[in-house]
Design a protein around this motif. Structure first.
Motif: not given
Lengths: 152, 177
Positions: A31, A35-36, B80-81, B84-87, B89, B92-93, B96, B154, B157-158, B161
């Protein structure tokens, strides 16, 4: 921005959309997200005892390129060994889909998803092996430890 | 161009959008080509490029994500893409799950489920914006504060969306009903 025909094809007819059972020991789940841009991608593999990927599924909420990258990845994964799967590079995805520079990060996301699914599968397998052989380890390891105690 | 300086307003996340829109309209009117008929070409060009900046600034500031990004840039924090480093987890879960629940509600044309999902996400949006505002709008805010706000950006943005897709789903169900 104009998408390539291959991106549009994967976007309109995504391959292997869906989910595999996360609780299954032979399934690895990755998964990942960016985030960007607010994208989230799940990629799953089901692996045979011989270490071959027999099934792959994905679900991606994101732009067309992210969907196409993960859809293509699942197509490529089926039938591959874990080592072959691990060797898949985002640049191959970029090339196949003709992704423009601003969308390269979508292919990176797909590569990360593959790697993290493989890692998850390997972690589960290691845990399963550890659970299956507790007696052998428990039987052999405490003895030297006890010996150390005696020496003191 | 920094959108806050273009419109001449203080750089903050919490803003009175009505007031800013008025300012944008006033500036646009003053820069309208009709006002520059008979003026030298250089002046007309200047007014036109200024009008484009004003448009762009308003477009940026009315969107909370873009507004926060503009504040990050002001603080010298790259956004930007790949910057910004990782999301997280857990985030994300959760996202999703929420997106899948939204897809299901949309496919099942379940208006009640859709409304519930949207209501809770709207609440979350307010919470995240409040978190961001507390970082950006402190009187002695620093670049470190801005950097610390990246995860919240971040998350926003989620959330946005999700709400975009939800609003498409609402239109779809509304048309049919």
């Amino acid at each position: 921005m104009a998408y390539s025909d291959k991106v549009i094809d994967h976007y309109e007819n995504p391959r292997n959309v869906g989910a595999l059972d996360k609780g299954d020991d032979t399934v690895g789940t990755g998964l990942v997200g960016a985030p960007a841009c607010g994208d989230v991608m799940r990629l799953q593999i089901k692996v045979t005892d011989e270490g071959v990927i027999e099934d792959a599924k994905f679900k991606t909420f994101g732009c067309g390129s992210a969907i196409a990258s993960s859809s293509l990845a699942t197509e490529w994964l089926k039938g591959k060994s874990l080592d072959q799967a691990e060797a898949i590079k985002n640049t191959q995805i970029v090339e196949e889909l003709n992704l423009p520079p601003v969308k390269i990060h979508c292919s990176v996301l797909a590569e990360d998803a593959i790697k993290s699914a493989i890692e998850d599968y390997r972690r589960k397998q290691a845990a399963r092996r550890a659970a299956r052989e507790p007696k052998a380890e428990a039987g052999s390891e405490p003895q030297p430890a006890a010996g150390v105690l005696h020496d003191r | 161009m920094d959108p806050f300086s273009v419109l001449g307003i203080p750089p903050r996340l919490s803003l009175d959008l009505g007031e800013i829109e008025k300012r944008y309209r006033d500036l646009s009117r003053a820069l309208h080509p009709d006002k520059f008929v008979g003026r030298p070409a250089s002046e007309r060009r200047m007014a036109l490029s200024k009008a484009i900046e004003v448009n762009e600034a308003w477009r940026t500031l009315k969107d909370p994500v873009k507004r926060a990004e503009a504040l990050m840039r002001r603080a010298g924090v790259p956004v930007g893409e790949t910057k910004e480093g990782a999301a997280d987890p857990a985030l994300l879960m959760e996202m999703m799950e929420q997106r899948e629940a939204l897809s299901e509600a949309r496919a099942a044309r379940d208006k009640a489920a859709l409304d519930r999902l949207v209501a809770s996400m709207r609440e979350r949006e307010q919470r995240v914006i409040a978190t961001l505002a507390s970082r950006f709008d402190a009187p002695d805010g620093s670049a470190d504060d801005a950097k610390a706000a990246l995860p919240a950006l971040g998350e926003l943005r989620y959330v946005r969306r999700f709400l975009e897709e939800a609003s498409a789903a609402e239109d779809e169900l509304g048309e049919a009903g």
